[in-house]
Design an enzyme around this catalytic site. Sequence first.
Site, PDB file in Angstrom:
ATOM      1  N   HIS A  70       0.829  -1.085   0.011  1.00  0.00           N
ATOM      2  CA  HIS A  70      -0.074  -0.056   0.051  1.00  0.00           C
ATOM      3  C   HIS A  70       0.970   1.278  -0.074  1.00  0.00           C
ATOM      4  O   HIS A  70       2.086   1.366   0.386  1.00  0.00           O
ATOM      5  CB  HIS A  70      -1.059  -0.069   1.366  1.00  0.00           C
ATOM      6  CG  HIS A  70      -2.135  -1.082   0.985  1.00  0.00           C
ATOM      7  ND1 HIS A  70      -2.986  -1.146   2.106  1.00  0.00           N
ATOM      8  CD2 HIS A  70      -2.290  -1.940   0.235  1.00  0.00           C
ATOM      9  CE1 HIS A  70      -4.060  -2.087   1.496  1.00  0.00           C
ATOM     10  NE2 HIS A  70      -3.321  -2.774   0.491  1.00  0.00           N
ATOM     11  N   GLU A  72       0.913   3.988   1.960  1.00  0.00           N
ATOM     12  CA  GLU A  72       1.047   4.297   3.071  1.00  0.00           C
ATOM     13  C   GLU A  72       2.308   3.642   3.561  1.00  0.00           C
ATOM     14  O   GLU A  72       3.207   4.359   4.129  1.00  0.00           O
ATOM     15  CB  GLU A  72       0.138   4.253   3.886  1.00  0.00           C
ATOM     16  CG  GLU A  72      -1.058   5.051   3.604  1.00  0.00           C
ATOM     17  CD  GLU A  72      -2.205   4.230   2.981  1.00  0.00           C
ATOM     18  OE1 GLU A  72      -3.441   4.390   3.355  1.00  0.00           O
ATOM     19  OE2 GLU A  72      -1.897   3.355   2.143  1.00  0.00           O
ATOM     20  N   CYS A  98      -6.537   2.055   5.101  1.00  0.00           N
ATOM     21  CA  CYS A  98      -7.071   0.643   5.556  1.00  0.00           C
ATOM     22  C   CYS A  98      -6.811   0.349   7.037  1.00  0.00           C
ATOM     23  O   CYS A  98      -5.861   1.020   7.581  1.00  0.00           O
ATOM     24  CB  CYS A  98      -6.628  -0.733   4.571  1.00  0.00           C
ATOM     25  SG  CYS A  98      -4.922  -1.078   4.901  1.00  0.00           S
ATOM     26  N   CYS A 101      -2.856  -0.488   7.411  1.00  0.00           N
ATOM     27  CA  CYS A 101      -2.174   1.043   7.139  1.00  0.00           C
ATOM     28  C   CYS A 101      -2.226   1.875   8.465  1.00  0.00           C
ATOM     29  O   CYS A 101      -1.440   2.553   8.883  1.00  0.00           O
ATOM     30  CB  CYS A 101      -2.478   1.595   5.967  1.00  0.00           C
ATOM     31  SG  CYS A 101      -1.545   0.604   4.511  1.00  0.00           S
TER      32      CYS A 101
END
Length: 163
Positions: A70, A72, A98, A101
Amino acid sequence: MERIPWNQYFMSQSIVLSARSTCQRLMVGATIVRDKRIIAGGYNGSVSGDDHCIDEGCYIENGHCMRTIHAEMNALLQCAKFGVQTEGAEIYVTHFPCLQCTKMLLQAGIRKIYYLHDYRNHPYAQNLLEKKEIATEQVIMPDDFFDNFNDFIIHDNPEKYKK
């Protein structure tokens, strides 16, 4: 001419980063900022040197792409790799983080999360943010901002994110 506000400036960086995403299921960009300075950026993509979703297709298990790191996480890993402190920093993300993260951002000492699209996929993420007193704020971009970007960056109705 009026200058663009800081939150729109940093969010625009995340929007541009999202255009580099190699997983097309959701193209996300993230910019970590401390003291009004960009310290890292990331986007959804595979491990460096490995197959990318845009080349091989997504590797889906239980509704999630196993190939993708991801945005992040990529931004936080960039800080770790180059020894950049994240304690007290803020993050600008094109989509609300999410759960995984969110946990990483909290553990890394991120103090505020700015987001463009509301992508709250797990109530526990919001619970953790409230418990840790981490502020979140949706960034609204100017009416004409998205006129200069391709439709593939806009994953939702852009009208609801404008002033």
